[in-house]
Structures are given as C-alpha cells and as structure tokens.
Motif scaffolding. Structure first.
Motif, mmCIF file in Angstrom:
data_model
loop_
_atom_site.group_PDB
_atom_site.id
_atom_site.type_symbol
_atom_site.label_atom_id
_atom_site.label_comp_id
_atom_site.label_asym_id
_atom_site.label_seq_id
_atom_site.Cartn_x
_atom_site.Cartn_y
_atom_site.Cartn_z
ATOM 1 N N LEU A 1 0.757 -1.037 0.049
ATOM 2 C CA LEU A 1 -0.015 -0.277 0.090
ATOM 3 C C LEU A 1 0.802 1.850 -0.289
ATOM 4 N N GLU A 2 0.720 2.338 -1.006
ATOM 5 C CA GLU A 2 0.937 3.510 -0.527
ATOM 6 C C GLU A 2 0.358 4.473 -0.098
ATOM 7 N N GLU B 1 10.304 22.589 -10.617
ATOM 8 C CA GLU B 1 10.541 22.263 -9.252
ATOM 9 C C GLU B 1 11.897 22.190 -9.277
ATOM 10 N N THR B 2 12.389 22.650 -8.355
ATOM 11 C CA THR B 2 14.629 22.045 -8.118
ATOM 12 C C THR B 2 13.675 20.473 -7.200
ATOM 13 N N ALA B 3 14.538 19.871 -8.023
ATOM 14 C CA ALA B 3 14.728 18.407 -7.208
ATOM 15 C C ALA B 3 15.229 18.378 -5.873
ATOM 16 N N GLN B 4 14.521 17.727 -5.270
ATOM 17 C CA GLN B 4 14.858 17.786 -3.778
ATOM 18 C C GLN B 4 15.862 16.089 -3.603
ATOM 19 N N THR B 5 16.855 15.937 -3.212
ATOM 20 C CA THR B 5 17.250 15.054 -3.322
ATOM 21 C C THR B 5 17.240 14.613 -0.922
ATOM 22 N N MET B 6 16.168 15.172 -0.137
ATOM 23 C CA MET B 6 16.236 14.610 0.400
ATOM 24 C C MET B 6 15.831 12.887 0.043
ATOM 25 N N ALA B 7 16.551 12.101 1.569
ATOM 26 C CA ALA B 7 15.542 10.506 0.678
ATOM 27 C C ALA B 7 14.674 10.021 1.531
ATOM 28 N N GLU B 8 13.972 9.411 -0.025
ATOM 29 C CA GLU B 8 12.376 8.869 1.108
ATOM 30 C C GLU B 8 12.623 7.872 2.243
ATOM 31 N N GLU B 9 11.937 8.409 3.056
ATOM 32 C CA GLU B 9 11.937 7.469 4.161
ATOM 33 C C GLU B 9 11.895 5.715 4.044
ATOM 34 N N SER B 10 12.545 4.243 4.262
ATOM 35 C CA SER B 10 12.972 3.569 4.064
ATOM 36 C C SER B 10 11.536 2.446 4.897
ATOM 37 N N ARG B 11 10.649 1.872 3.919
ATOM 38 C CA ARG B 11 9.903 1.076 4.397
ATOM 39 C C ARG B 11 9.680 -0.402 3.711
ATOM 40 N N GLN C 1 -1.901 -9.090 5.668
ATOM 41 C CA GLN C 1 -0.227 -7.725 4.578
ATOM 42 C C GLN C 1 -1.355 -6.264 4.783
ATOM 43 N N THR C 2 -2.639 -6.346 5.096
ATOM 44 C CA THR C 2 -2.839 -4.723 4.671
ATOM 45 C C THR C 2 -2.506 -4.290 5.860
ATOM 46 N N SER C 3 -2.118 -4.998 6.709
ATOM 47 C CA SER C 3 -2.332 -4.491 8.296
ATOM 48 C C SER C 3 -0.869 -3.878 8.838
ATOM 49 N N ARG C 4 0.109 -4.963 8.228
ATOM 50 C CA ARG C 4 1.523 -3.854 8.355
ATOM 51 C C ARG C 4 1.676 -2.998 7.887
ATOM 52 N N ASP C 5 1.121 -2.939 6.426
ATOM 53 C CA ASP C 5 1.672 -2.101 5.959
ATOM 54 C C ASP C 5 0.867 -1.060 6.370
ATOM 55 N N ALA D 1 -3.924 7.736 8.222
ATOM 56 C CA ALA D 1 -3.143 5.965 8.004
ATOM 57 C C ALA D 1 -3.340 5.983 9.820
ATOM 58 N N TRP D 2 -4.235 6.276 10.561
ATOM 59 C CA TRP D 2 -3.937 6.265 11.913
ATOM 60 C C TRP D 2 -5.857 5.171 12.626
ATOM 61 N N PHE D 3 -6.143 6.381 11.360
ATOM 62 C CA PHE D 3 -8.156 5.719 10.986
ATOM 63 C C PHE D 3 -8.326 4.542 10.775
ATOM 64 N N LEU D 4 -6.993 4.175 9.459
ATOM 65 C CA LEU D 4 -6.923 3.528 8.775
ATOM 66 C C LEU D 4 -6.440 2.395 10.047
#
Length: 1245
Positions: A16-17, A612-622, A807-811, A860-863
């Motif tokens: 899930l995204e 837009e200027t590209a952001q190079t801040m890494a996306e948080e790993s998941r 499978q969903t709950s962990r995501d 996310a919390w409500f889901l």
C-alpha cells in the motif's frame, strides 16, 4: 464495514502507498479539532484568572469531549450487562442436564430457548463491543490530534524566556509519548464506574447461587482492589519520572544529530555515548520498575480467578454445602466476569488515568509558558502608510536571572519598525507600525524545495520571482515578500565579496530602495551608504547620526573603516565560498543536499524556472511483506540468551499445565453432577490438598513467568536502543545529510517508546492467552472429542483471516510510522527557525502545514483503527458461531453427556469468544508493533565509518611537525555522489599559515572534510609521514583542532563544553577563557564554569560561542589548526581578537584558514585557490597578486579600489618581511620575529 474489503484485497496483492489511504473525515481534521479544544482551553484560562486559581486542562477536555464520551458509556453498560446474563443462561442450561429427562419436552424447549438466548447474547456482545471500541478509539485519536495542534501552536508563540525553560526534546516527547496516553485512557475509563456497579450486581447473583460462601471470594476481590489502586498510583509516579528522563534523552539526541559534524571532528562520540547511556540507564530503571509492576498486575489478574474459586469452594464445601455442576459453573463464570472487569479493566483504567494525569500536567505546564507579547504591534487600517519605530528609555533582558540588560535605556526614532518583538521588555516604550520582514543572522530553511523556501507560502509570481532571483541569490525569502520594513540581521557576513556587493547594490539599495531597511552589520564598509547610523555598545546607544556626523565625532569605529573620500561608492568584503557553505549547511540541516552550482546560472536560467528544484532528501525506507523471523530472533535474543528463552518457555508451559490439571481434578468432573461432603468425606482432604497445591503452584509460576518475560523484553529494548545509538554515532555524515532530524528522532522517541512499554505488555498478554487457549481446547476436547470437528476448520479460517488482514495491517502500520516522521521534522525545523517564522507572520502557514502532516498521519492511524475493527468483528462473529454450535451441539448430543461436561464445554466456549479472538488480535498487534523493532533494527545495521581506533596507533607525540600532504586526492560525500575534490596534490609545510579561497562550490570545506575523513577520500593524505587512512578516526581527529563556521555548544556546563573528558585543570580552563576574553563573562554567570548552558548554548551570543570554540582549540594544543570561516558572524574587534589569539597561540602550528574576510588571510605564507574541486593556484599572496589573471587578484579587485590597494600593500609587506627573513637566514641569523610573533589583521609587521 464491507467497504474496507477492497482495500484489504489491494493490500493483500501489493504494498500500500499513501495515495491508497482514504481521506480523513472533515470532523477529524487537525485544524477543526485543535481550534475547538483551543477555544475551551482559552475560556478555562480566562475563567481561572478571574477566580484566582490555576487553569485545569482536564476541565477544558471534559467540556469539549465529556458529553460525547459519556454517551459511549451506554455501550459499556450493555456489554457488561450481557456478561452478567450469560452465566445465568448457562446455569439454566446445565440444570437441564442435571435434571435430564428424555421424556420432558417442555424442559427441552426451555433448554433450546436458553441456548438461543446464549447465542443471541453473544452476538449482541460482539456488536456492542465493536461499536464501543470504534468510538472510544476514535475519540482518543481526536483528543491526541487536538492536543498536538495546541502544542505546536504554543511552540510557535513561546517567548524567548519560555524557550529557555523548555527544550526541543521535551516538546518532541510531548508529541511522541505524552499525547499517546489519550489513545489508551479512553479505552477503559468507563470501567471506573461500570466495574463497581457490575461487582454489586454479581455479588447479588452469587449470593443467590452459593449463599454467604460468596463473601470469601468477594473478600479476595475486595483485597485486590486497593492493591490495584495502589498500583495505579505507582504507575503515575513512575510515569512522571520516566517522562523527565525521556525528555532529557531526546534533548541530547536532538543536540547530537544537530551537531554531529562537530562531534565527529572533535572526536566526542564516546562522551555523548556515555551521556546518553547514563540517561538511558536511569530511564530504563524506571521503565523496568513499571514493567515489573505491570507483570505483577497481569499475573495477579490471571492468578485471581484461581485464588477466588479455590477460596470460595473451599469455604462452601467446609460449610457442608452440596456441589452441583450448575452451581459451580455459574459461580465460576460470574467470578470470571467480575475478575475481568474489576481486576483487569478497572485496574487498567486506574493505571492509564494515573499516567494520563501526569501527561496532562506536563502538557498543561507547557501550554502555560509565556508567549511573545504582540500587543501594541497591531496596525490600524488608517495608519497603514505611516511606518515608524519609536523606542523610549527601553531596557530589555533575554534572561533577567542571568544576564545584564541586552538593551539599556535606549531611545531611538526611525521611520520604520525594528524586530525587537522577540526581546522581552523590562521597561520603556516600544511602538511599531508597519509590516516587518526579518532576515536572521543564522541562515534557516525548512524541509522542501528551494522554490518553496523562497516563496515561503506565497503564490508564485513568475515575473517577481525572476526579478528577485536575479537580484538576490542567498536568503531570498524575505525579498519575495511585500513589506514596509526590512530588518536585516547581518546577512552580508554569510556571503563572499562578489555576492555581498551584488546583494548590497542590487537588493538592499536596489530592489528595496523605496523601503525602510535596518541593517545590523559588522561590515563597517557599508556604513557610508546608510542614511542613519546607530552605534551600540554593551546595550547602550553610544552615538547616532549620519556617517559624516559620526566621522567628525571622532568615534573609535571610524578608525576601523580605513576609507577615504575617493573610495568607490561602496566597498565590499571578500572570499567567495561563503555562499557555498551557507547552501551546504542549511540544506543539510534539514536533510537535503543540493548541487554546488549557483542557483541562477548565467545562461538559460529563465527556461528552467517553471520546474521545481529536485529534492535529494531520501524517502524514508519502508519494508514490505511479513516481519521476518530474523527480526523476532534479534529482538528476543537482544535481551537474554537462548538458554534463558528456553527456561521462560518451560516456565510458561509448566504454569499452564498446572492450571489445567487444576481444572481436571475438580470433583465435579471426576464424580458427576452431585458430590456431597458425606459421600466423599474420606477424599475431601486429599482433593483440597491437591487443589491448594496446584493453585499455589499456578500462582507462583504465573508470577515468575510474567516477571521473567517483562525483564527480557525491556532488556531487549535497552540493548537495541544502545545498538541503534552507537550505529547512528558511527555512521558517516552523509546519512545525516539525507535524513532530516525529525525522522531520526522518530526512531528514538516513538519507536523506542513502543519497545519500552506497549510491545512488552502486548506480547505478554498474547503469550499468556495463547497458552491458555491451547489449554482450553485440550481440556474441552478431552471431555467432548467431537468439539474438535468445528474447532479445526474455525482455526484454519482464523489463520487465513489473520494472514489476509496482516498483509494490509503491516503496511498500514508502516505507513503510520513513516507519516509520523514529517510531524516531528516539521516541529524540529519550526523551532530552529522560530524567529524567522514569527517575523514573517507565517505562523498560520506553518500551522497549516503541521495540520496537513497531522491529517496525513490521521489517515493512516484511522485506517489502522478501522482495519483492526474489521478483523476483530469477523473474529468475534466466528467465535459467536462457535458458541452457537457448541451450545446447540450439547443439546443434540444430550443423551451421552453429564452436567459437569456440559458446564465445562460451555464455560470454555464462552471463554473462547473473548479470549481466542483477542489472542489472534493481539498476535496481529504484536506483528504490527514489531514494525517498530524492524525500524530500530534497520538503524542498528547502518553503514559504519572507519574504526575509531586501529591496531596501528600513531606515536603519542604525533604530529610533532604538522606537515600535511595531499597526494592525488579525490573526494565525494557518498559512494554514488559526484566528486567534489578532484586530483588534489598539495603539501602544507610545518608551521605554515595557509589561506584557502575559492568561488562558490569550489570545494574548500570539502578539503576539510577529506582531512577529517568525514567521508573516506580516494588517494592518500599524509600527516608527518603517516598515512591517515591507516589509523583510527579518533587518533586522527583528536590530533587536529578546528574552529568551525557555525559554533556549536551543547546543553551542559561551561566546563563540559570546554573540556568534556576532564583532561585539564581549572587553571588551564580559566587561562583559555582569559585568552579569548571570555573570563569576565563566565565569572558573571551564577555558577561560573558550572553554569548549565541553555539548549545549543543560546544564552551566549554567536560571537561568544565562537570564542568558546577558540578556547577549545587553545586547550587541545594540537599542531594542526583548521579555521573554517570562523569570523564570518563576528564583529571586527572580535575578529581581530581571534586573529591575534591565533597568531600568538598557534605560531608553531600549521594553520589552514578558509577565509571570509581577505584581510584575515592576506598575511598567510601561501594562499590556495580552488575552483570546481581542483587547485587553480597555490603560492605566496604577493606573487599571486602580481598576476592579473589569478583568482586571488580577481577576488581582491571585487572588494573595491581602496580595500584592494590595502590588501595589495599588506601582501607586499608580507613578501618583504619574508625576503628579509630569507636574507638574514643566509647571513646566519637564528631568530627573526616581531614583537607579537606575526602580523596584525591587515598584514602589518
């Protein structure tokens, strides 16, 4: 809830995204909730003020949410009423089997009616239970979100004095741990009234069933209730102690992450590791006490049923009463209900209320901190065109208990306001009219694109944006705003000569020529262009007037100008690298890194504008998929060895075996429906003895099991935290470039909080219930083997449903963790730029951004909340089906069953309704919470930099010369990053003073990073012949001193900031402070060197913090000193002091100076010019200035004719001096030196 099933199917098929989540409901939005609670809180504050009492946050919460929450109590009442009715129905059904008559059809019909009643009551219990939990969990979420909104709003308005009384760590802890108590307390708080009420009703039914014997069991319960209340108070006390220690730990972590470069270059990791370890040790001690208390609480819950039943029936039998199956099982069921309510839910309610009271008190104290006083600064509509500032006998203190007045009796009138809003007024008058824009001395950006930082929330006006960018390259934010007054706090110190001239001419005197501009500056060469000059010294106005008036007055500052009538219209300062360092520092500070190229390329830049200027801040790993067995293994083995784990398992099995063997020796089961004292007198003592022994053993083993598990799990949390902290300390600085502070703090606050408290209690609950359920099924199957027929398929369906849900709950849980990080990042960033935000009146924009982050997290919390309900509802429905099958199955198989067997099966079936689905849910919750372990373990495995010490140790006196050699060095901050240094070959001779200059992005600071091995360079760097890559990082870094561009002080005493390892005497420390002229300032502090500094040393000015860094360098007495633009933000006198101290104290050292002001390096032995990571030139300054094509010549010319002439003269004098030394050396002179061993700031001998 069928609308959720498509999402669960999606989650079962793929990860899930964020865009898969449902939008938050309008009534759950952060702004709406926060504004509503804020209104009630403000009303309470006003009312308390009138009644001369302290405001109570609890009253505001009750007025806002009390009525809604009270309504949900109806569901609790109905749930517990059904739990009372069920044992009565079951008793009636068992009575049918006690008096079984195959010919009595009337009794059979009544029995079917009782069975239907049990099935319907179980179904009703399921419905009411999930309605209750859904509403109270959502209510808890609302309170938490509203409270976070209020805390952030308060943080934006804190006065400077209030900021000194709190820390970033405390605020982060309020948002990460304290507010979570609202999610927990709402679950069981209704049991504070339902529990006692239900107890009274059940005692009535028990009296009806077994008469006065019930009082024995009631007495046990009555003894337990005060104990539970006492436990609850202890939880509150321990929670209060733990919260303070957690605040301290997170504050230190915030300082460590913020100042990690300095910590690494000073080789102070061990000191901070010891500091955090000590605070964590104290914190874990309190957490362990809390866990032991929880273990006793839970064990007493599981043991209470055994003790109560044992005591009750022992008394009942000894009084000569006959035992019947219906009487036994009704009594046991009723006791089970009262035990669950009184010794678990009631006890949990007391525990959570006690902890929540502590959190409410901490939040209330924060909300009552002083705010900045904006009264008097509102601008009436009719006066919009009358911008003015008036100060009359104004006296201000930053901290009245510590400081002398920052401003004293200042009187001033300017046709514009000035940004004195942050400085608390003690007396005097300050009137401001007009819209103010402020550019802070310390550059600050927030996480986001460059464009978003420039626009600062404004709509993009392409024409204006283009105009501003052309005129202003650094610090554009304030100029993208329309304002009446621009307060510029020494922004020109942060840029090189060319950019400084460009900014002054094109921005300050160009774009803003029709605006009122107040420029606070140490750059005295700009004063001639000022309309009015105010000279301040130690908070007093020494003089004011025009440039010519002050020049004629003969004030000392005029002699520093070195100007004449033929100077160019505005002279400038020097060194073009400052913008590069500004860009690197500010972007990295919020977790990004950008290209070293200029923001505005010379050509075709307009074509790039819309993008837009590209952001190079890494996306948080998941992570994806199941929590691996390896994560479980690492978690469990982190706290105890495999043998201890095996012992705990054996202990648990023994405890459960004894418990269920206890059940099977019940005379009711062994000897049929009716057993009397007379018929079994010979065996009574035997049975009671065994019963007592098994009960005692079960209780003792149960307590031992709970305590052992809690001890192991909390120890695992402690060890994982220490491993994660050590891994973070040892990881290269690139990690901190691409990960914002909030993301890192999230792991040390929220995730560690889960490991400390929630995960242990959830796991113990799951573990004990799992063993209990296995025992239930085994015992039930031993009595009625046919019960396994429905159990097996139901179990298989349970496992499938669990897998489908997880499978969903962990995501969703992982999304909840990652969407939480931006909340903390935004908070940390806002606190860093608080003055800028307030000066721009951008509080509402930043509050909106915070609310947006909260709303995303709430999605996310409500889901997660609603998917948990989806899962639990289906589990309970299956259990209801099982109870129905078991109940009607007993009636269908009535010919071969005894009353005791039926009672046992029905009791366990009803038990399974609650226990089995709760066990599966808790197993899913454990798996969800293990995502926090997963995230912590991820950080324990970060890439590590080189070892701090290696087997090859340099000699103790190394380096004794200070010879530094770069041999074909290439350098990049990351393995896949671009090279910022290319093929560098240079040798710095012992005791040589080298100035390093270059354009923006030339690589000057990267040269320092390569020397300190902040990332591993390619090629070879030698110091006194030793290859630096072959020795440990601490052996290398401890032997070099650095005075950084941004002085970093840490919370702690002045002594600890100077000498963290206690290597120097008091005399040495005072002498060092004397050398940098800080001794008087430190002696004025209340505790002198033992005075604890505020967070980041904020009770020292930027110049004083820089002098502390210089004192550190003096104390270290190393042969190599690196000065990284250390004088950029200090006044000329402090600059002169620093330069003089460096010449005197480091005359025998190799000194590498990255210069901002060319006059500080023009007297260097040689100057190194860098461009795009390569060496352009490296020679004596006078020789370089003879070449009109040289980089140094061009830089000097940018300072203006007069300044350039002075610099050339200084270089000529240096060259002449060196030639004289050379000539005298040839004639045998041994000692040639000046009186002070060098040159003054302008290169004069």
């Amino acid at each position: 809830m069928c609308w959720l099933t498509p999402l669960l199917r999606t989650g079962y098929k793929r990860r899930l995204e964020e865009n898969d989540m449902y939008r938050i409901l309008p009534e759950d939005r952060s702004k709406r909730l926060g504004d509503e609670l804020q209104r009630f809180w403000e009303y309470e504050v006003r009312k308390a003020g009138k009644e001369l009492r302290k405001p109570k946050l609890t009253k505001a919460l009750l007025k806002c949410y009390g009525k809604s929450y009270a309504v949900f109590g109806v569901f609790t009442f109905l749930m517990e009423a059904i739990k009372v009715v069920q044992p009565v129905l079951m008793g009636k059904l068992i009575q049918y089997f006690e008096n079984y008559d195959p010919e009595d059809m009337t009794s059979l019909y009544w029995a079917y009616g009782y069975a239907a009643g049990m099935a319907l009551s179980t179904f009703g219990l399921t419905i009411f239970q999930h309605l209750y939990y859904y509403h109270v969990q959502r209510m808890g979420m609302k309170i938490r979100v509203a409270m976070c909104h209020m805390i952030y709003r308060k943080a934006l308005g804190l006065s400077s004095e209030a900021l000194g009384r709190t820390t970033t760590g405390q605020i982060v802890n309020l948002l990460s741990n304290d507010v979570n108590r609202f999610d927990e307390v709402t679950l069981n708080m209704h049991y504070l009234w339902v529990g006692p009420l239900q107890a009274v009703v059940i005692i009535f039914f028990l009296w009806y069933e077994i008469g006065p014997s019930c009082l024995a069991g009631v007495a046990v319960i009555s003894l337990m209730m005060p104990m539970q209340t006492w436990f609850g108070k202890l939880f509150g006390i321990l929670r209060s102690k733990t919260a303070v220690l957690t605040d301290s730990r997170i504050r230190i972590m915030n300082e460590v992450v913020s100042g990690i470069r300095i910590i690494k270059m000073y080789a102070w990791e061990k000191m901070f590791s010891a500091l955090v370890t000590e605070v964590r040790r104290k914190e874990i001690r309190e957490i362990m006490r809390t866990s032991y208390l929880r273990g006793l609480n839970m064990a007493s819950f599981f043991a209470s049923s055994k003790i109560i039943v044992f005591v009750t029936f022992t008394v009942f039998v000894l009084l000569g009463n006959p035992i019947s199956a219906s009487r036994v099982f009704v009594t046991v069921s009723l006791y089970g209900t009262i035990k669950l309510t009184v010794t678990l839910f009631f006890a949990l309610a007391i525990e959570k209320v006690s902890e929540t009271v502590v959190s409410i008190r901490r939040i209330k104290n924060f909300l009552l901190l002083d705010e900045i006083d904006r009264r008097g600064f509102a601008l009436p509509e009719e006066e919009n065109n009358k911008n003015s500032l008036e100060l009359h006998n104004l006296t201000c203190y930053w901290d009245k208990s510590l400081d002398a007045p920052s401003l004293q009796n200042v009187s001033l009138t300017v046709k514009s306001p000035v940004g004195l809003l942050e400085l608390p007024r003690d007396k005097g008058v300050l009137r401001v009219k007009g819209q103010l824009i402020y550019a802070s001395q310390q550059p600050w950006v927030f996480p986001g694109t460059i464009r978003s930082n420039i626009l600062f929330g404004k709509e993009l006006n392409t024409q204006k944006y283009e105009k501003v960018l052309r005129a202003f390259v650094s610090g554009c934010t304030q100029h993208s705003e329309d304002a009446d007054i621009y307060l510029l706090d020494d922004p020109l110190s942060a840029v090189d000569a060319e950019v400084g001239r460009h900014l002054f001419e094109q921005c300050i005197c160009g774009l803003l020529k029709n605006k009122t501009r107040i420029l606070v500056t140490h750059q005295l060469q700009y004063l001639k262009a000022a309309d009015h000059i105010v000279v301040l010294m130690e908070g007093h106005v020494m003089a004011q007037g025009t440039y010519d008036e002050l020049r004629c007055s003969g004030l000392d500052f005029v002699s520093l100008l070195k100007s004449d009538e033929e100077q160019e219209r505005r002279p400038q300062a020097a060194d073009p690298d400052k913008l590069s360092m500004l860009s690197q520092k500010t972007i990295r500070s919020c977790g990004s890194s950008t290209s070293h190229n200029s923001l505005l390329p010379a050509e075709n830049w307009a074509d790039q504008l819309p993008g837009e200027t590209a952001q190079t801040m890494a996306e948080e790993s998941r992570f994806e998929g199941n929590i691996s067995c390896d994560i479980y293994l690492k978690f469990f083995t982190a706290g105890c060895s495999s043998l201890v784990l095996l012992a705990i398992v054996l202990l648990s099995v023994i405890a459960e075996v004894k418990q269920f063997y206890n059940s099977t020796v019940d005379p009711v089961i062994k000897h049929g429906p009716n057993v009397t004292l007379s018929s079994e007198e010979s065996h009574l003592s035997y049975y009671l003895g065994i019963y007592a022994a098994l009960t005692a053993a079960a209780v003792i083993f149960g307590f031992a099991r709970s305590l052992a598990i809690f001890d192991g799990l909390v120890s695992s949390s402690q060890n994982l935290h220490n491993s994660m902290f050590n891994a973070v300390l040892r990881t290269p600085v690139h990690f901190f470039d691409v990960n914002p502070i909030g993301r890192i703090l999230n792991r040390f606050s929220k995730d560690i909080g889960q490991l400390d408290s929630l995960l242990p209690i959830t796991f113990v609950d799951f573990y004990q219930l799992m063993l209990q359920n296995i025992g239930v099924v085994v015992v039930a199957a031993s009595v009625i083997p046919l019960i396994l027929i429905p159990v097996v398929p139901l179990l298989l369906f349970f496992l499938y449903l669990r897998r489908f849900y997880l499978q969903t709950s962990r995501d969703v849980k992982r999304l909840e963790s990652t969407t939480r990080s931006p909340v903390f990042s935004h908070l940390s960033s806002s606190l860093q730029g608080l003055w800028t935000i307030r000066a721009f009146r951008a509080e509402d924009r930043f509050q909106k951004t915070f609310d947006d982050h909260q709303d995303l997290h709430s999605e996310a919390w409500f889901l997660f909340l609603i998917t948990s309900r989806w899962f639990a509802l289906r589990l309970d429905s299956i259990c209801t089906l099982f109870v129905t099958i078991a109940t009607f199955g007993c009636l269908l198989l009535r010919d071969g069953l005894e009353a005791g067997q039926v009672g046992l099966v029905l009791t366990y079936a009803v038990t399974l309704v609650g226990n089995f689905q709760w066990t599966v849910r808790q197993s899913a919750e454990v798996e969800n919470m293990m995502t926090s372990v997963e995230r912590v373990v991820e950080y324990t495995e970060l890439e590590s930099e080189a070892p701090w010490e290696t087997q090859k140790r340099p000699p103790p006196e190394w380096p004794n010369q200070g010879l530094v050699t770069f041999d074909r060095v290439n350098f990049s901050y990351s393995a896949d990053g671009p090279l910022v240094l290319k093929d560098i070959c240079a040798t710095f001779q012992p005791c040589e003073k080298v100035g390093i200059v270059g354009r923006t992005g030339a690589g000057k600071s990267s040269l320092v990073s390569a020397l300190f091995r902040l990332a591993e360079p390619q090629g070879k760097i030698y110091i006194d012949g030793i290859l630096t890559s072959e020795i440990g990082l601490h052996d290398l870094r401890q032997k070099m001193s650095i005075i950084p561009q941004d002085p970093v002080l840490f919370t702690g005493t002045v002594r600890k900031n100077l000498d963290p390892f206690n290597q120097h005497t008091d005399e040495d420390l005072w002498n060092a402070l004397q050398e940098v002229q800080l001794k008087a300032a430190v002696e004025e502090l209340p505790g002198k060197m033992e005075t604890v500094l505020a967070e980041s040393g904020s009770n020292f000015s930027a110049g004083q913090r820089q002098l502390v860094c210089l004192a550190r360098a003096i104390l270290r007495k190393n042969r190599i000193l690196i000065i990284d633009e250390a004088t950029a933000n200090v006044d000329p006198r402090t600059d002169e002091l620093i330069q003089r101290t460096i010449r005197e104290k480091f005359r025998d050292c190799t000194v590498l100076t990255i210069a901002h002001r060319l006059n500080t390096i023009i007297d260097s032995d040689r100057i190194l010019a860098l461009d795009s990571g390569t060496i352009q030139e490296f020679d004596h300054p006078y020789i370089l200035l003879q070449n009109k094509e040289s980089a140094l010549f061009k830089l000097v010319q940018q300072t203006g004719q007069v300044e350039a002439a002075a610099l050339l003269q200084s270089a000529r004098q240096v060259s002449s001096y060196l030639h004289r030394i050379y000539d005298l050396t040839l004639h045998g002179s041994e000692h040639v030196h000046t009186k002070d061993g060098g040159f003054d700031g302008m290169g004069n001998i």
